[in-house]
Scaffold this motif. Structure first.
Motif: not given
Lengths: 113, 111
Positions: B17-27
């Protein structure tokens, strides 16, 4: 291949002891970093150095100092170890370019009893 | 905090299967990097995407970056048991060498 070597994989020290964690890199990198990693808190920057004898505080410098007398070596010093400094310590290095990755050592797991 | 925030915190999938990871940041950032950490070891660099890039590929890895939303995603295709590890994003803020890491996504790939 870049090699970043941390002198100890595991270390057990007593409260109040002075502790030295050593890190050596073999790629002539200008930048070197010390992080600590704790469950649920991720990696937090303690100190970094962008040149010999130059250092800058990271996000959690309290209780720590550093030394960089030679370009290849960056030492983290716990002046008086405390139990809340029990953690995984990770050293990293990078060249001066902003678009370069960090190269990490394998870490030192320090336990302070 | 300026650190990257990964989502989900943990992910368990079947091999293939495929794996998706997300990342959010502020600067604002110069680039964003993804790293992998096997249990109890140091981090290994996977891929770097510059602030003026939108997508980058490396083998089975695909990274996207949306600077307007301050977010990035890492896709691992056709996952293998050996991909089991923690994955960290590291937004590299403009004007500093302070690489900032999040708490990571723990990926488990079941054989």
């Amino acid at each position: 291949d870049v090699k970043v070597t941390q002198s100890s994989r595991y270390l057990v020290k007593r409260t109040g002891e002075k502790v030295f964690l050593e890190c050596v890199q073999d790629m002539d990198h200008e930048n070197m970093f010390w992080y600590r990693q704790d469950p649920g808190l991720g990696l937090r920057l303690i100190y970094f150095s962008y040149d010999v004898k130059m250092k800058e505080k990271g996000d959690i410098p309290e209780g720590y100092s550093v030394s960089r007398e030679k370009k290849e070596r960056f030492s983290l010093i716990l002046e008086s170890a405390s139990t809340n400094q029990t953690s995984m310590y990770l050293c990293a290095s990078s060249p001066v370019s902003y678009n370069s990755p960090l190269h990490f050592g394998n870490g030192t797991r320090l336990t302070v009893t | 905090s300026q650190q990257g925030e990964e989502d989900p915190q943990a992910l368990s999938i079947q091999e293939g299967e495929n794996a998706t990871m997300n990342c959010s940041y502020k600067t604002s950032i110069n680039n964003l990097q993804w790293y992998r950490q096997n249990s109890g070891r140091g981090l290994v660099h996977l891929i770097l995407i510059r602030s003026n890039e939108r997508e980058k590929h490396s083998g089975r890895l695909r990274v996207t970056l949306d600077t307007s939303k301050k977010s990035s995603s890492l896709l691992i295709t056709a996952s293998r048991a050996a991909d089991t590890a923690s994955y960290f994003c590291a937004p590299f803020p403009s004007g500093t060498y302070k690489y900032i890491f999040g708490t990571g996504t723990r990926l488990k790939v079941l054989a």
